[in-house]
Write an enzyme that holds these catalytic residues in place. Structure first.
Site, short mmCIF file in Angstrom:
data_model
loop_
_atom_site.label_atom_id
_atom_site.label_comp_id
_atom_site.label_asym_id
_atom_site.label_seq_id
_atom_site.Cartn_x
_atom_site.Cartn_y
_atom_site.Cartn_z
N PRO A 5 -1.38 3.54 -0.30
CA PRO A 5 -2.24 2.95 -1.33
C PRO A 5 -2.36 1.44 -1.13
O PRO A 5 -1.38 0.77 -0.83
CB PRO A 5 -1.50 3.26 -2.63
CG PRO A 5 -0.49 4.28 -2.31
CD PRO A 5 -0.23 4.24 -0.85
N GLU A 6 -3.58 0.92 -1.26
CA GLU A 6 -3.79 -0.53 -1.10
C GLU A 6 -3.77 -1.18 -2.49
O GLU A 6 -3.70 -0.50 -3.52
CB GLU A 6 -5.10 -0.78 -0.35
CG GLU A 6 -5.12 -0.04 0.99
CD GLU A 6 -6.08 -0.59 2.04
OE1 GLU A 6 -6.46 -1.77 1.97
OE2 GLU A 6 -6.44 0.17 2.96
N LYS A 54 1.47 -4.30 -3.29
CA LYS A 54 1.69 -2.85 -3.33
C LYS A 54 2.89 -2.48 -4.20
O LYS A 54 3.46 -1.39 -4.07
CB LYS A 54 1.88 -2.33 -1.91
CG LYS A 54 0.66 -2.60 -1.02
CD LYS A 54 0.82 -2.01 0.36
CE LYS A 54 -0.42 -2.29 1.21
NZ LYS A 54 -0.39 -1.57 2.49
N ARG A 255 -0.84 0.36 13.23
CA ARG A 255 -1.92 1.22 12.72
C ARG A 255 -3.19 1.00 13.53
O ARG A 255 -3.42 -0.09 14.05
CB ARG A 255 -2.24 0.89 11.25
CG ARG A 255 -1.06 0.80 10.29
CD ARG A 255 -0.41 2.13 9.99
NE ARG A 255 -1.31 3.14 9.43
CZ ARG A 255 -1.57 3.26 8.14
NH1 ARG A 255 -1.08 2.41 7.27
NH2 ARG A 255 -2.35 4.24 7.70
#
Length: 266
Positions: A5-6, A54, A255
């Site tokens: 989740p951002e 976050k 990523r």
């Protein structure tokens, strides 16, 4: 890979949970038993739920502050109304009021501490573009000191808090910055513009409760239930939405970072 989740998701969760839980006595328990400190706050009034990057912080009337970091697998399940639902699966923390019940499963961290503990966590993080009155100076200086690729730096929560894989790729695209460029090669103007883009994308994400990064004037959104990649310029796309060039991928910060070699020349 599962997207973490951002920042916009956490800001939205904080807003929604504030409406549901704050100003009331909250019953707090740990159905799976892995959060014994629930007893320290059970029956307390919750004053505020705060998001930073976050992370979520729960400020309780007795002065204690709860900390939740969802990580990759953490999820909240919300049930509205006085009826307390059956426990489903492994629930680390359950918070109930007369307005509803919120269950937390699978977080990286769920703990109780003090305001000092909360401050120590925030001290390790970069500025959060969603916070009111936050200026980009710290972000700009930190990035310009680094030889690391800008694409890796944007995922580093010490540089700025709350940005994940989607916003990283999309903000770099909008500003025409190649993700492999060293941070220190970016001008102050470029980085200020990047900050503004990230900030407005995150704010839009809180509003929409989802990620839509394309400019609606440029590409009107016709499908509200769009798939991943329909509402982005390069992220999860095969070809660049703007120029049609094949999108390329470079792995940065562990990523995959999507970019358009035409719109983001090195």
């Amino acid at each position: 890979s599962v997207p973490m989740p951002e920042g916009h998701t956490l800001a939205r969760i904080a807003r929604d949970q504030t409406k549901m839980l704050c100003g009331q006595v909250v019953r707090v328990s740990s159905p799976q038993g892995r959060f014994p400190d629930a007893a320290l706050i059970d029956g307390q009034v919750l004053q505020t739920v705060e998001s930073y990057g976050k992370h979520l912080f729960y400020w309780w009337h007795n002065g204690l502050v709860g900390h939740v970091h969802l990580g990759l697998f953490g999820k909240y399940r919300v049930s509205v109304g006085q009826q307390v639902p059956e426990v489903q699966g492994q629930v680390r923390m359950r918070m109930s009021t007369e307005r509803g019940t919120i269950d937390l499963a699978g977080p990286t961290d769920c703990s109780i501490g003090t305001a000092d503990d909360r401050d120590a966590i925030i001290a390790r993080l970069g500025p959060d573009p969603l916070r009111r009155g936050v200026k980009p100076e710290l972000f700009v200086t930190r990035i310009q000191k680094s030889a690391q690729p800008i694409g890796a730096l944007l995922l580093d929560q010490k540089m700025l808090a709350g940005v994940g894989n989607v916003y990283r790729a999309e903000a770099l695209f909008v500003n025409g910055i190649h993700p492999s460029r060293p941070g220190r090669s970016c001008s102050t103007d470029e980085l200020r513009a990047l900050w503004l883009t990230i900030s407005s994308m995150l704010k839009q994400g809180v509003k929409d409760n989802r990620i839509i990064t394309i400019d609606r004037k440029e590409f009107p959104i016709t499908n509200r239930r769009a798939q991943r990649g329909d509402n982005t310029y390069v992220y999860h796309r095969d070809i660049c939405l703007r120029c049609g060039t094949a999108v390329q991928i470079v792995t940065l910060g562990g990523r995959a970072c999507y970019f358009c070699p035409t719109c983001q020349p090195y």
